[in-house]
Scaffold this motif. Structure first.
Motif, short mmCIF file in Angstrom:
data_model
loop_
_atom_site.label_atom_id
_atom_site.label_comp_id
_atom_site.label_asym_id
_atom_site.label_seq_id
_atom_site.Cartn_x
_atom_site.Cartn_y
_atom_site.Cartn_z
N TYR A 190 3.50 -16.75 -1.84
CA TYR A 190 4.38 -16.98 -0.69
C TYR A 190 3.89 -16.10 0.45
O TYR A 190 3.89 -14.87 0.34
N THR A 191 3.47 -16.72 1.56
CA THR A 191 2.82 -15.95 2.63
C THR A 191 3.57 -15.99 3.96
O THR A 191 3.10 -15.39 4.93
N ASN A 192 4.70 -16.69 4.03
CA ASN A 192 5.44 -16.77 5.29
C ASN A 192 6.16 -15.45 5.56
O ASN A 192 7.02 -15.03 4.79
N LYS A 193 5.82 -14.79 6.66
CA LYS A 193 6.34 -13.46 6.94
C LYS A 193 7.79 -13.46 7.43
O LYS A 193 8.44 -12.43 7.45
N LYS A 194 8.29 -14.64 7.84
CA LYS A 194 9.65 -14.71 8.36
C LYS A 194 10.64 -15.25 7.34
O LYS A 194 11.84 -15.32 7.62
N GLY A 195 10.15 -15.67 6.19
CA GLY A 195 11.03 -16.30 5.21
C GLY A 195 11.28 -15.45 3.99
O GLY A 195 11.02 -14.24 3.98
N PHE A 198 12.54 -16.78 -2.34
CA PHE A 198 13.45 -17.56 -3.19
C PHE A 198 13.44 -19.04 -2.81
O PHE A 198 13.97 -19.88 -3.54
N ALA A 199 12.84 -19.36 -1.66
CA ALA A 199 12.71 -20.77 -1.27
C ALA A 199 11.91 -21.55 -2.31
O ALA A 199 12.17 -22.74 -2.54
N ILE A 200 10.96 -20.90 -2.97
CA ILE A 200 10.18 -21.58 -4.01
C ILE A 200 11.09 -21.93 -5.19
O ILE A 200 11.04 -23.05 -5.72
N ASP A 301 13.42 -26.75 1.61
CA ASP A 301 13.46 -28.17 1.96
C ASP A 301 12.15 -28.65 2.57
O ASP A 301 11.77 -29.81 2.38
N ASP A 302 11.41 -27.77 3.30
CA ASP A 302 10.12 -28.24 3.81
C ASP A 302 9.08 -28.29 2.69
O ASP A 302 8.14 -29.09 2.74
N ARG A 303 9.24 -27.48 1.65
CA ARG A 303 8.37 -27.62 0.48
C ARG A 303 8.64 -28.94 -0.25
O ARG A 303 7.72 -29.63 -0.68
N MET A 304 9.93 -29.27 -0.39
CA MET A 304 10.28 -30.55 -1.01
C MET A 304 9.72 -31.71 -0.18
O MET A 304 9.15 -32.67 -0.73
N HIS A 305 9.84 -31.61 1.13
CA HIS A 305 9.31 -32.66 2.00
C HIS A 305 7.80 -32.80 1.85
O HIS A 305 7.26 -33.92 1.81
N ALA A 306 7.10 -31.67 1.73
CA ALA A 306 5.65 -31.72 1.58
C ALA A 306 5.27 -32.48 0.31
O ALA A 306 4.33 -33.29 0.30
#
Length: 547
Positions: A190-195, A198-200, A301-306
């Motif tokens: 997980y590399t997003n610095k603003k997130g 736990f999104a994963i 949700d953007d991971r699910m969309h991907a």
């Protein structure tokens, strides 16, 4: 003269042969008449009931109709029943298990296998028992968030609350789903610095739920722990789609910028989205490898969309799913809800209580939602549905959002304007500019006297309590506003009105397939009371017929 000699006219001149010819003619005519009679009777019967057991049920009857079951044992409703019994929408939902059981009782064992196969092949619609919920939650905030889930969860539902760890000292009961602890995701980058990583975990809830191997599942529905679902409307919305196909159903954000930053092709997860069983099956096999390709994305949700994009499954938009990326007073958007079923409301912690405080009641967020559900429990379809009507003699405009609020405007305002949400709320980024929203909005006037006078629902009665089989009754009381006290003279004679009574007809079951705004009529305006009737539009009636 022997038969066969001469020119043939002798055949007709012989007496006995003439009688024989006449008998044959009569026989041919009789047969022709009989065939014609059979044809006419067959045509009449087929016109009365054009589909038999060989007909695909969905081509004969609308979704949710009793005829859509292909059940051989189900009697047809009598004329008296169909005319007198109101079409309560929860009675129209298709129940596949009950239908198949009744069908098997009507046939012998040799036909059971074929009937089961045909019923499953042609079954359309769903019911709440065939939907499995996955609720994204965290142990640290579960104590407060579970109060939202208790509002809509019912013991007959299926699903799980997915947590990051076992909550301390929690005693579980059937007022909310059982919990499960998500699998570890430490092996994912997980590399997003603003997130937050736990999104994963949350993005894998559908796959983890599928791998539990639950039987008889049509749909997997994902939502957050601060989301309120209107389950009956959810069932009806999903029943429009064939669960045997690959579907990804949800809606966008109420923030234009959020949709740009993420995608207009993405279902925002907080408002909830639905994945059909076939789509979940394939997703569960490929999602982990898919997630490894998107360590830079922000949320779940953007991971699910991907991953759905990699599967080639587009988003099917249903605007009744509400992400509610807004702040403050949500009444403007709720009072002008689009003409679609209200399926969900998210971000309940970020908006004000949807009912304002009164002299007698101080609403918490949970208490206000519970009050709304008093109307929704009677009938989900009409919840928040806006009707528009006018008092011509006094020149006042009314909007009725059933179960919520009646708004009264001085002067004539067209339906085209009134159906547009008034900006009582702020955008996700706390702005009010029109470009902040992906839908039309109208300004909330600076002059308080030009704002609508609002009457919020105080109580509601069902058909039995109302003394009518076909209607509900709601009482709406005037909002107390110190600001509007200075408008007394400008708002006469409305200033003296303290309560509005609204009688609303039950919604016809066809509304889910062919939605239309109900018509509204001001029946009585006398002193402190106004009576309004809301129901289906009559032939030739429009929303401005009363003006």
């Amino acid at each position: 003269m022997a038969v066969g000699s001469g020119n043939g006219k002798q055949w007709l001149s012989e007496p006995h042969l003439g009688q024989m010819g006449y008998t044959k003619v009569r026989f041919v005519v009789a047969m022709a008449c009989a065939c014609a009679l059979v044809y006419i009777l067959s045509f009449a019967v087929m016109s009365a009931r054009p589909c038999w057991n060989t007909c695909i049920p969905t081509s004969c009857s609308p979704v949710g109709s009793p005829l859509a079951s292909n059940s051989l044992s189900q009697p047809a409703a009598s004329v008296e029943e169909s005319d007198m019994v109101p079409k309560r929408l929860h009675d129209q939902v298709f129940h596949p298990q009950k239908q198949s059981e009744s069908a098997l009782m009507a046939v012998g064992e040799p036909e059971q296998l074929a009937l089961n196969t045909r019923a499953e092949t042609h079954r359309r619609g769903t019911d709440i028992s065939r939907i499995v919920f996955g609720i994204a939650a965290a142990a640290d905030v579960w104590k407060g968030r579970k109060e939202y889930i208790k509002l809509w969860w019912k013991p007959e539902m299926r699903g799980f609350v997915w947590l990051d760890k076992t909550p301390d000292g929690e005693e579980w009961d059937d007022r909310y789903p059982p919990f499960k602890v998500s699998e570890k995701t430490t092996n994912f980058e997980y590399t997003n610095k603003k997130g937050w990583r736990f999104a994963i975990r949350i993005s894998r809830i559908v796959s983890e739920t599928f791998r539990l191997g639950l039987p008889d599942v049509d749909w997997f529905v994902l939502g957050d722990d601060d989301t309120l679902f209107f389950s009956e409307n959810l069932v009806q919305v999903l029943s429009k789609y064939d669960h045997r196909k690959m579907y990804y159903i949800g809606s966008n954000s109420e923030s234009h910028l959020q949709n740009i930053l993420f995608s207009y092709n993405m279902a925002f997860g907080g408002g909830g989205f639905a994945i059909s069983h076939p789509a979940a099956k394939i997703l569960s096999k490929m999602q982990d490898s898919c997630l490894a390709r998107y360590p830079h994305l922000f949320g779940s949700d953007d991971r699910m969309h991907a991953c759905m994009a990699e599967l080639g499954v587009p988003l099917t938009k249903e605007p009744g799913f509400h992400q509610f990326d807004i702040h403050g007073d949500a009444s403007g958007i709720l009072a002008s809800h689009p003409v679609v079923p209200l399926v969900s409301i998210h971000h309940l912690d970020l908006i004000d209580p949807i009912f304002p405080n009164t002299k007698d009641k101080n609403y918490t967020r949970v208490g206000a939602l519970k009050h709304l559900l008093e109307a929704s429990t009677l009938e989900s379809a009409s919840t928040m549905q806006q009707s528009i009507c006018y008092d011509k003699s006094r020149r006042w405009s009314f909007t009725v959002s059933w179960g919520y609020v009646v708004q009264v405007y001085k002067g004539f305002i067209t339906p085209r304007e009134l159906e547009v949400p008034q900006k009582t709320f702020l955008s996700w980024h706390k702005e009010t500019s029109k470009v902040e929203f992906p839908f039309n909005t109208r300004s909330n006037p600076d002059d308080v006297c030009k704002r609508p006078t609002r009457f919020f629902m105080e109580s509601v009665k069902g058909p039995t309590e109302s003394g009518s089989k076909n209607s509900m009754t709601g009482y709406f009381v005037r909002e107390f506003s110190e600001e509007k006290m200075a408008c007394s003279e400008k708002l006469q004679p409305l200033n003296g009105v303290q309560r509005i009574k609204v009688v609303r007809e039950l919604t016809d079951s066809s509304w889910y397939q062919i939605p239309r705004r109900s018509c509204c009529r001001v029946k009585r305006w006398k002193n402190e009371d106004i009576d309004i009737h809301v129901g289906g539009c009559k032939d030739g009636e429009t929303l401005i017929s009363s003006y």
